[in-house]
Design a protein around this motif. Structure first.
Motif, PDB file in Angstrom:
ATOM      1  N   LYS A 122      19.685  11.490  17.877  1.00 58.72           N
ATOM      2  CA  LYS A 122      18.985  12.550  18.607  1.00 58.72           C
ATOM      3  C   LYS A 122      17.509  12.228  18.844  1.00 58.72           C
ATOM      4  CE  LYS A 122      17.934  17.498  18.501  1.00 58.72           C
ATOM      5  NZ  LYS A 122      18.150  18.788  17.785  1.00 58.72           N
ATOM      6  N   TYR A 123      16.838  11.691  17.819  1.00 60.75           N
ATOM      7  CA  TYR A 123      15.405  11.427  17.940  1.00 60.75           C
ATOM      8  C   TYR A 123      15.083   9.934  18.079  1.00 60.75           C
ATOM      9  CZ  TYR A 123      14.588  16.311  16.762  1.00 60.75           C
ATOM     10  OH  TYR A 123      14.572  17.684  16.782  1.00 60.75           O
TER      11      TYR A 123
ATOM     12  N   ASN B  32      21.577  13.491  26.190  1.00 64.90           N
ATOM     13  CA  ASN B  32      20.198  13.927  25.935  1.00 64.90           C
ATOM     14  C   ASN B  32      19.453  14.319  27.213  1.00 64.90           C
ATOM     15  OD1 ASN B  32      20.470  13.510  23.200  1.00 64.90           O
ATOM     16  ND2 ASN B  32      19.674  11.427  23.261  1.00 64.90           N
ATOM     17  N   ARG B  33      20.191  14.339  28.328  1.00 67.35           N
ATOM     18  CA  ARG B  33      19.680  14.786  29.629  1.00 67.35           C
ATOM     19  C   ARG B  33      18.486  13.960  30.119  1.00 67.35           C
ATOM     20  NH1 ARG B  33      20.184  21.431  29.164  1.00 67.35           N
ATOM     21  NH2 ARG B  33      22.423  21.469  28.714  1.00 67.35           N
ATOM     22  N   GLU B  34      18.584  12.648  29.896  1.00 64.62           N
ATOM     23  CA  GLU B  34      17.557  11.751  30.426  1.00 64.62           C
ATOM     24  C   GLU B  34      17.742  11.622  31.934  1.00 64.62           C
ATOM     25  OE1 GLU B  34      15.690  10.494  26.690  1.00 64.62           O
ATOM     26  OE2 GLU B  34      15.123  10.557  28.807  1.00 64.62           O
TER      27      GLU B  34
END
Length: 207
Positions: free
Chosen positions: A147-148, A185-187
Motif C-alpha cells: 500500500k505504501y 492504487n488508482r495511479e
C-alpha cells in the motif's frame, strides 16, 4: 518529548515482555488524567537491540492520536538508531488493533525500509497487559503489504524477481503484476505506462 531513562531502563530487548516491562512503568508514571489519553512512543535500538532512547511522539484523545512519519523517525535518526519499536496505549483496556493501528504500522514499516531503520515491533499496551504485532504474525503480514510502497520500489522489486528467474516471460509478468497494483492504487494511466513500459491497451485489459 524525550523520556528520561535510567541505566536499568537501557536494557537489551529480546521480546515483547522486555518492551512491556519498560513501557508499563513509563505509562504508570503518568498522571491518571493523562493515562486516559492515547500515547504513541518510539523506542530506538542499537545493533545489539539495546535501548538508546524512548520518545513520546504524540498524545491524543481517549481513542486516537495523530502520528506522522517525520515525527516518528526524526529522533531515532538523530540518535543513530538502526532499529525501531513502536508502542501506543489503549486507554479503553482493549488490545485488539484497529484498522488505523494497522495502517499506521504498515506506513511506518515502509518508511523504515527507505530509511534503513526497520520496524521490529509494534506493541499496544494497557496498564496491565499488551498485544504484540510481531508475536501474533500481524507485523509479518503488514510487511508484505504494498500500500505504501512507492512505484519505483515496486518496479525494482518485480524486475529483480523476474531477473532472478532469468526468464523474459518473468519480466513481462512482473510488469503486469506491478501495473495491477498501481491500478488498484488508482495511479494515473500515464504513470503506469512510464513505470512498466506496457501499452495502454494491455494495461486496460488487466484485472
Amino acid at each position: 518529548m524525550n523520556i528520561r531513562l535510567t541505566e536499568k531502563t537501557k536494557i537489551k530487548i529480546q521480546d515483547a515482555d522486555d518492551i512491556y516491562g519498560v513501557m508499563q512503568r513509563i505509562l504508570l508514571r503518568e498522571q491518571k488524567v493523562d493515562r486516559g489519553r492515547e500515547h504513541f512512543w518510539t523506542i530506538s535500538l542499537d545493533n545489539a537491540n539495546k535501548i538508546l532512547n524512548i520518545e513520546l511522539v504524540s498524545m491524543g484523545s481517549f481513542k486516537a492520536t495523530i502520528v506522522e512519519p517525520m515525527e516518528v523517525f526524526s529522533i531515532p535518526l538523530q540518535k543513530r538508531a538502526v532499529k525501531l519499536i513502536l508502542v501506543h496505549n489503549h486507554p479503553s483496556g482493549t488490545l485488539k488493533p484497529s484498522e488505523a493501528d494497522k495502517d499506521i504500522t504498515d506506513h511506518m514499516i515502509q518508511v523504515g525500509r527507505i530509511m534503513k531503520v526497520p520496524v521490529l515491533e509494534h506493541l499496544i499496551i494497557t496498564e496491565s497487559t499488551c498485544y504484540s504485532f510481531a508475536a501474533t504474525g500481524l507485523l509479518k503480514e503488514l510487511e508484505a503489504s504494498t500500500k505504501y510502497v512507492p512505484a519505483f520500489e515496486l518496479k525494482r522489486r518485480f524486475e529483480k524477481a523476474a531477473l532472478d528467474k532469468g526468464k523474459e516471460e518473468g519480466v513481462k509478468q512482473g510488469k503486469k503484476e506491478m501495473a495491477k497494483i498501481m491500478k488498484v492504487n488508482r495511479e494515473p494511466i500515464e504513470k503506469i505506462i512510464e513505470y512498466t513500459g506496457l501499452t495502454k491497451v494491455v494495461i486496460n485489459k488487466l484485472k
